[in-house]
Enzyme design. Structure first.
Site, PDB file in Angstrom:
ATOM      1  N   GLN A  95      65.612  38.039  82.419  1.00 14.02           N
ATOM      2  CA  GLN A  95      66.104  38.264  83.786  1.00 14.02           C
ATOM      3  C   GLN A  95      66.237  39.763  84.047  1.00 14.02           C
ATOM      4  OE1 GLN A  95      70.304  37.907  85.099  1.00 14.02           O
ATOM      5  NE2 GLN A  95      69.585  36.250  86.408  1.00 14.02           N
TER       6      GLN A  95
ATOM      7  N   CYS B 257      74.139  38.025  91.254  1.00 16.03           N
ATOM      8  CA  CYS B 257      75.240  38.590  90.468  1.00 16.03           C
ATOM      9  C   CYS B 257      76.313  39.179  91.379  1.00 16.03           C
ATOM     10  CB  CYS B 257      74.708  39.670  89.526  1.00 16.03           C
ATOM     11  SG  CYS B 257      76.022  40.418  88.555  1.00 16.03           S
TER      12      CYS B 257
HETATM   13  C1  LIG Z   1      80.216  36.085  80.687  1.00 10.36           C
HETATM   14  C2  LIG Z   1      79.197  35.753  81.740  1.00 10.36           C
HETATM   15  C3  LIG Z   1      78.102  36.583  81.910  1.00 10.36           C
HETATM   16  C4  LIG Z   1      77.151  36.287  82.900  1.00 10.36           C
HETATM   17  N1  LIG Z   1      76.052  37.091  83.027  1.00 10.36           N
HETATM   18  C5  LIG Z   1      75.075  36.746  83.921  1.00 10.36           C
HETATM   19  C6  LIG Z   1      73.856  37.477  83.972  1.00 10.36           C
HETATM   20  O1  LIG Z   1      73.600  38.421  83.230  1.00 10.36           O
HETATM   21  N2  LIG Z   1      72.942  37.078  84.911  1.00 10.36           N
HETATM   22  C7  LIG Z   1      73.164  36.007  85.755  1.00 10.36           C
HETATM   23  O2  LIG Z   1      72.307  35.672  86.583  1.00 10.36           O
HETATM   24  N3  LIG Z   1      74.294  35.307  85.701  1.00 10.36           N
HETATM   25  C8  LIG Z   1      75.250  35.632  84.783  1.00 10.36           C
HETATM   26  N4  LIG Z   1      76.363  34.863  84.684  1.00 10.36           N
HETATM   27  C9  LIG Z   1      76.497  33.673  85.557  1.00 10.36           C
HETATM   28  C10 LIG Z   1      75.965  32.436  84.845  1.00 10.36           C
HETATM   29  O3  LIG Z   1      74.588  32.559  84.540  1.00 10.36           O
HETATM   30  C11 LIG Z   1      76.160  31.179  85.720  1.00 10.36           C
HETATM   31  O4  LIG Z   1      75.443  31.334  86.917  1.00 10.36           O
HETATM   32  C12 LIG Z   1      77.618  30.919  86.083  1.00 10.36           C
HETATM   33  O5  LIG Z   1      78.475  31.141  84.962  1.00 10.36           O
HETATM   34  C13 LIG Z   1      77.820  29.475  86.560  1.00 10.36           C
HETATM   35  O6  LIG Z   1      77.403  28.562  85.586  1.00 10.36           O
HETATM   36  P1  LIG Z   1      78.453  27.753  84.643  1.00 10.36           P
HETATM   37  O7  LIG Z   1      79.411  27.083  85.566  1.00 10.36           O
HETATM   38  O8  LIG Z   1      77.577  26.822  83.864  1.00 10.36           O
HETATM   39  O9  LIG Z   1      79.164  28.772  83.807  1.00 10.36           O
HETATM   40  C14 LIG Z   1      77.313  35.141  83.715  1.00 10.36           C
HETATM   41  C15 LIG Z   1      78.413  34.309  83.518  1.00 10.36           C
HETATM   42  C16 LIG Z   1      79.335  34.592  82.539  1.00 10.36           C
HETATM   43  C17 LIG Z   1      80.503  33.657  82.341  1.00 10.36           C
END
Ligand SMILES: Cc1cc2nc3c(=O)[nH]c(=O)nc-3n(C[C@H](O)[C@H](O)[C@H](O)COP(=O)(O)O)c2cc1C
Length: 351
Positions: free
Chosen positions: A78, A108
């Protein structure tokens, strides 16, 4: 004979055996974590977000994000950024490294990223988002996907407009985190909306948000029309979620890992991280994983209080071993489904 609920997933020319993806997570989705998820059946894992500008200015610093190995193939990277030329250049560099699918971050919410016009800021600037997509599409021939949120805020939910634009500009897939930027992590992900998006575009829509258990994933495929799902927090300290979901998709409800399995994965993950980052940094990074791996386990308070002091691999191994020995000797040591109370939902990525 139970029917298979989980479909196969195709993203452009990339054919995946199942629709379960590991999300990009900054500071987490490095090669060791991605490999663990893949071993457990995850079909495709994305790197954490890589800055296009950073990649151009200081390529050696970005090198760590782009490390892979043959066992990982296929793999995804990404990128984020706001300058079309920089994004196209970075995309080309990355595609030349043998990456199988590129993802552009347009969701983001982190302030530093948004202030630079990248990430979720692109939801407010569709013409720039379109320019970026157009030049990146011209620069690479590998499958191209975009990850978005539903919109900037409640009043500006433009995911349908974004979805159509992404399809028109040659995107091969769309990942939707079912919340707006303003919502952060504070409301439930809106899966009905994700399903609606899939009915409006032909490219695969991969839904994301709040999937913490195999049952929740299966329920999504029963109820929602989407091509795939992406799991982030639900995989923290819980790479088994992929294997268990695949089994449940075939009608087999397998239990969470035994204490032995958990202990073994902890030790392997630690070693992999040390090989990847070196002992000092590897041990430091591993502490958060230890917290996640021991969530819901009995008597974890004193273990957690101790782990901040550990600096070396042998200190961690000694502490882990002592803790698991202790809980294995308890009469009723284990809550195998402790993971499934959803505590990872407290983790956020917003600052
Ligand atoms: C610690 C952390 C780091 C993340 N870093 C990114 C990232 O680098 N790029 C991105 O698109 N989303 C990032 N996200 C978002 C996740 O990819 C995801 O969209 C979001 O946590 C919702 O999904 P979930 O409910 O399964 O956690 C991050 C989330 C967390 C918790």
């Amino acid at each position: 004979m139970p029917t298979e609920i989980l479909p196969k997933l195709e993203i452009g020319q990339l054919k995946l055996p199942n629709p379960l993806l590991l999300a990009p997570m900054a500071g987490i989705s490095n090669l060791p974590f991605r490999l663990l998820a893949r071993e457990q059946g995850c079909a495709l894992a994305f790197s954490e977000m890589v800055s296009a500008e950073g990649l151009i200015r200081e390529p050696q610093k970005a090198e760590r994000f782009l490390q892979t190995c043959p066992e990982e193939k296929p793999w995804g990277v990404q990128i984020f950024g706001a300058r079309p030329e920089a994004m196209a250049y970075a995309a080309k560099l990355i595609a030349e490294r043998g990456v199988d699918v590129l993802n552009i971050n347009m969701g983001c919410p982190v302030r530093k990223v948004v202030q630079g016009g990248a990430g979720a800021a692109l939801l407010k600037n569709i013409s720039l988002a379109k320019q970026i997509l157009r030049v990146v599409r011209r620069a690479i021939s590998i499958p191209l996907t975009v990850k978005i949120r539903l919109g900037w805020d409640e009043k500006n939910k433009n995911y349908l407009q974004m979805a159509k634009m992404i399809e028109e500009e040659g995107g091969d897939g769309l990942i939707i985190h079912g919340r707006t930027r303003a919502q952060g992590y504070n409301v439930h992900a809106d899966w009905a909306t994700i399903g609606e998006a899939q009915t409006r575009v032909k490219i695969p829509v991969i839904g994301n948000g709040d999937l913490m258990t195999p049952q929740e994933v299966i329920n999504i495929f029963r109820k929602i029309d989407c091509a795939g799902v992406m799991i982030a927090r639900g995989a923290l300290g819980n790479p088994w979620i992929f294997k268990r979901t695949l089994a449940l998709g075939k009608g087999e409800d397998i239990p969470g890992p035994s204490l032995e399995e958990r202990e073994n994965i902890i030790k392997r993950h630690l070693q992999m991280l040390i090989n990847f980052l070196g002992e000092i940094q590897g041990v430091k990074e591993f502490r958060k994983h230890l917290i996640w791996y021991t969530k819901g386990l009995p008597e974890n308070n004193s273990f957690r209080a101790e782990l901040g002091k550990w600096r070396t691999k042998s200190e961690v191994l000694w502490g882990v071993q002592a803790y698991f020995q202790k809980i294995k000797s308890l009469k009723d040591p284990f809550l195998p489904f402790a993971r499934e109370v959803g505590h990872n939902k407290k983790i956020a990525h917003t600052t």
